[in-house]
Motif scaffolding. Structure first.
Motif, PDB file in Angstrom:
ATOM      1  N   VAL A 139       0.829  -1.412   0.207  1.00 36.82           N
ATOM      2  CA  VAL A 139       0.024  -0.046   0.029  1.00 36.82           C
ATOM      3  C   VAL A 139       0.736   1.224  -0.014  1.00 36.82           C
ATOM      4  O   VAL A 139       1.688   1.402   1.031  1.00 36.82           O
ATOM      5  CB  VAL A 139      -0.900  -0.028   1.397  1.00 36.82           C
ATOM      6  CG1 VAL A 139      -1.908   1.353   1.211  1.00 36.82           C
ATOM      7  CG2 VAL A 139      -1.968  -1.311   1.224  1.00 36.82           C
ATOM      8  N   GLY A 140       0.923   2.085  -1.076  1.00 37.35           N
ATOM      9  CA  GLY A 140       1.507   3.222  -1.240  1.00 37.35           C
ATOM     10  C   GLY A 140       2.859   3.034  -2.085  1.00 37.35           C
ATOM     11  O   GLY A 140       3.340   4.296  -2.273  1.00 37.35           O
ATOM     12  N   ALA A 141       3.296   2.009  -2.448  1.00 36.49           N
ATOM     13  CA  ALA A 141       4.228   2.014  -3.253  1.00 36.49           C
ATOM     14  C   ALA A 141       3.834   2.481  -4.569  1.00 36.49           C
ATOM     15  O   ALA A 141       2.922   2.143  -5.140  1.00 36.49           O
ATOM     16  CB  ALA A 141       4.715   0.387  -3.281  1.00 36.49           C
ATOM     17  N   GLU A 142       5.118   3.189  -5.116  1.00 35.47           N
ATOM     18  CA  GLU A 142       4.561   3.849  -6.431  1.00 35.47           C
ATOM     19  C   GLU A 142       5.721   3.622  -7.597  1.00 35.47           C
ATOM     20  O   GLU A 142       6.919   3.536  -7.181  1.00 35.47           O
ATOM     21  CB  GLU A 142       4.577   5.272  -6.283  1.00 35.47           C
ATOM     22  CG  GLU A 142       3.077   5.746  -5.448  1.00 35.47           C
ATOM     23  CD  GLU A 142       3.051   7.125  -5.339  1.00 35.47           C
ATOM     24  OE1 GLU A 142       1.724   7.681  -5.455  1.00 35.47           O
ATOM     25  OE2 GLU A 142       3.936   7.847  -5.035  1.00 35.47           O
ATOM     26  N   VAL A 143       5.297   3.735  -8.783  1.00 33.55           N
ATOM     27  CA  VAL A 143       6.299   4.011  -9.898  1.00 33.55           C
ATOM     28  C   VAL A 143       6.153   5.182 -10.554  1.00 33.55           C
ATOM     29  O   VAL A 143       4.807   5.574 -11.088  1.00 33.55           O
ATOM     30  CB  VAL A 143       6.059   2.882 -10.785  1.00 33.55           C
ATOM     31  CG1 VAL A 143       7.047   3.215 -12.255  1.00 33.55           C
ATOM     32  CG2 VAL A 143       6.647   1.559 -10.392  1.00 33.55           C
ATOM     33  N   ILE A 144       6.829   6.191 -10.354  1.00 28.69           N
ATOM     34  CA  ILE A 144       6.538   7.681 -11.170  1.00 28.69           C
ATOM     35  C   ILE A 144       7.484   7.832 -12.285  1.00 28.69           C
ATOM     36  O   ILE A 144       8.703   7.431 -12.359  1.00 28.69           O
ATOM     37  CB  ILE A 144       6.911   8.702 -10.004  1.00 28.69           C
ATOM     38  CG1 ILE A 144       6.147   8.454  -8.786  1.00 28.69           C
ATOM     39  CG2 ILE A 144       6.739  10.067 -10.690  1.00 28.69           C
ATOM     40  CD1 ILE A 144       6.515   9.330  -7.656  1.00 28.69           C
ATOM     41  N   ALA A 145       6.794   8.351 -13.507  1.00 29.16           N
ATOM     42  CA  ALA A 145       7.886   8.371 -14.750  1.00 29.16           C
ATOM     43  C   ALA A 145       7.407   9.563 -15.330  1.00 29.16           C
ATOM     44  O   ALA A 145       6.304   9.920 -15.529  1.00 29.16           O
ATOM     45  CB  ALA A 145       7.576   6.926 -15.504  1.00 29.16           C
TER      46      ALA A 145
END
Length: 283
Positions: free
Chosen positions: A106-112
């Motif tokens: 919960v809350g892990a992200e991939v930002i690109a």
């Protein structure tokens, strides 16, 4: 690569790097970012990198995983983001979900941003967070994605397969803010950098009647390279390899013929008076 920040910190910045043809017997083909447990942080930032042809043989996340699950696999006390800029993530595969990347916790992200990512095999929650400014989802048109080493079976040479074809949509599609000034071969970016690790060479191709105050010929060169000045003044010539190392330096006037027969085939830079820079190819 394991960016392991369980109960600690693992937040490297990775620039001009290639993750190619890695395989894993289980989950994730190339990079695992894990920031689990209380106080755990994993926040790798990748700029002008390529993930291609990586495979998770029996699991998920062909290229990479972003995870903030604790070691108990049920709670998410830590934090994890994988941030991509000017990166290409293409042709990675997994037997499970997340052909290109997988998100756990919960809350892990991939930002690109300004990146080319194949989203065809991605479904929620394994998607990009944030605005995704400048992102593409299109064939990068590598020279030869199936043979990144090229015919000479050697990285960082003129025939590397992950260079971009002249028609590639990745050319000039990156963002220069925070990006390196040159590519993986040491070739300077012109204007907006290309997406990926290689700057397309067509825009940099030097011919006789070199732009600037000198001529450089022939180019490519195999034995002799002539630098011809027009102003009858002294000039400092410095020859650089792709690692940024000076391999020859001298002061000349008028014209100078360099013997390049002993150089390894590939790209080199000529710098004149510490300001004007040109590229030549040894073949």
């Amino acid at each position: 690569m394991d960016s392991y920040g369980v109960g600690g910190n693992a937040s490297p910045t990775i620039i001009n790097s290639i993750f190619y043809a890695n395989t894993s017997a289980t989950n994730v083909g190339a990079m695992y970012a894990w920031g689990g447990n209380a106080g755990g942080n994993s926040h790798p930032v990748l700029i002008n990198c390529v993930f291609a042809n990586n495979t998770a043989m029996n699991g998920y996340g062909g290229a990479f995983i972003a995870e903030n699950l604790d070691e108990n696999e049920t709670t998410s006390s830590g934090s994890c983001t994988v941030t991509l800029q000017n990166c290409a993530v293409w042709n990675n595969t997994a037997t499970g979900e997340g052909q290109q990347f997988y998100i756990r916790g919960v809350g892990a992200e991939v930002i690109a941003t300004y990146s080319d990512i194949d989203m065809a095999g991605q479904s929620a929650p394994h998607i990009i967070s944030g605005s995704g400014t400048g992102n593409l989802n299109t064939n990068p048109q590598f020279v030869d994605i199936l043979n990144a080493l090229g015919a000479d079976a050697c990285w960082l040479t003129a025939d590397d397969g992950l260079q971009l074809q002249n028609s590639s949509p990745l050319i000039n599609s990156g963002n220069s803010t925070g990006a390196p000034t040159s590519d993986i071969l040491g070739i300077a970016h012109l204007g907006n950098p290309d997406i990926g690790a290689y700057e397309n060479q067509a825009a940099l191709q030097i011919t006789e009647n070199q732009i600037g105050d000198f001529d450089l010929y022939p180019n490519p060169a195999s034995d002799k390279l002539t630098i011809d000045f027009q102003d009858n003044s002294e000039h400092r010539i410095e020859l650089y390899n792709v690692y940024g190392q000076v391999i020859q330096s001298e002061i000349v006037s008028d014209s100078k013929v360099l013997n390049v027969s002993d150089l390894t085939n590939g790209f080199y830079l000529i710098q004149i008076d510490g300001s004007q820079t040109a590229k030549f190819i040894k073949e």
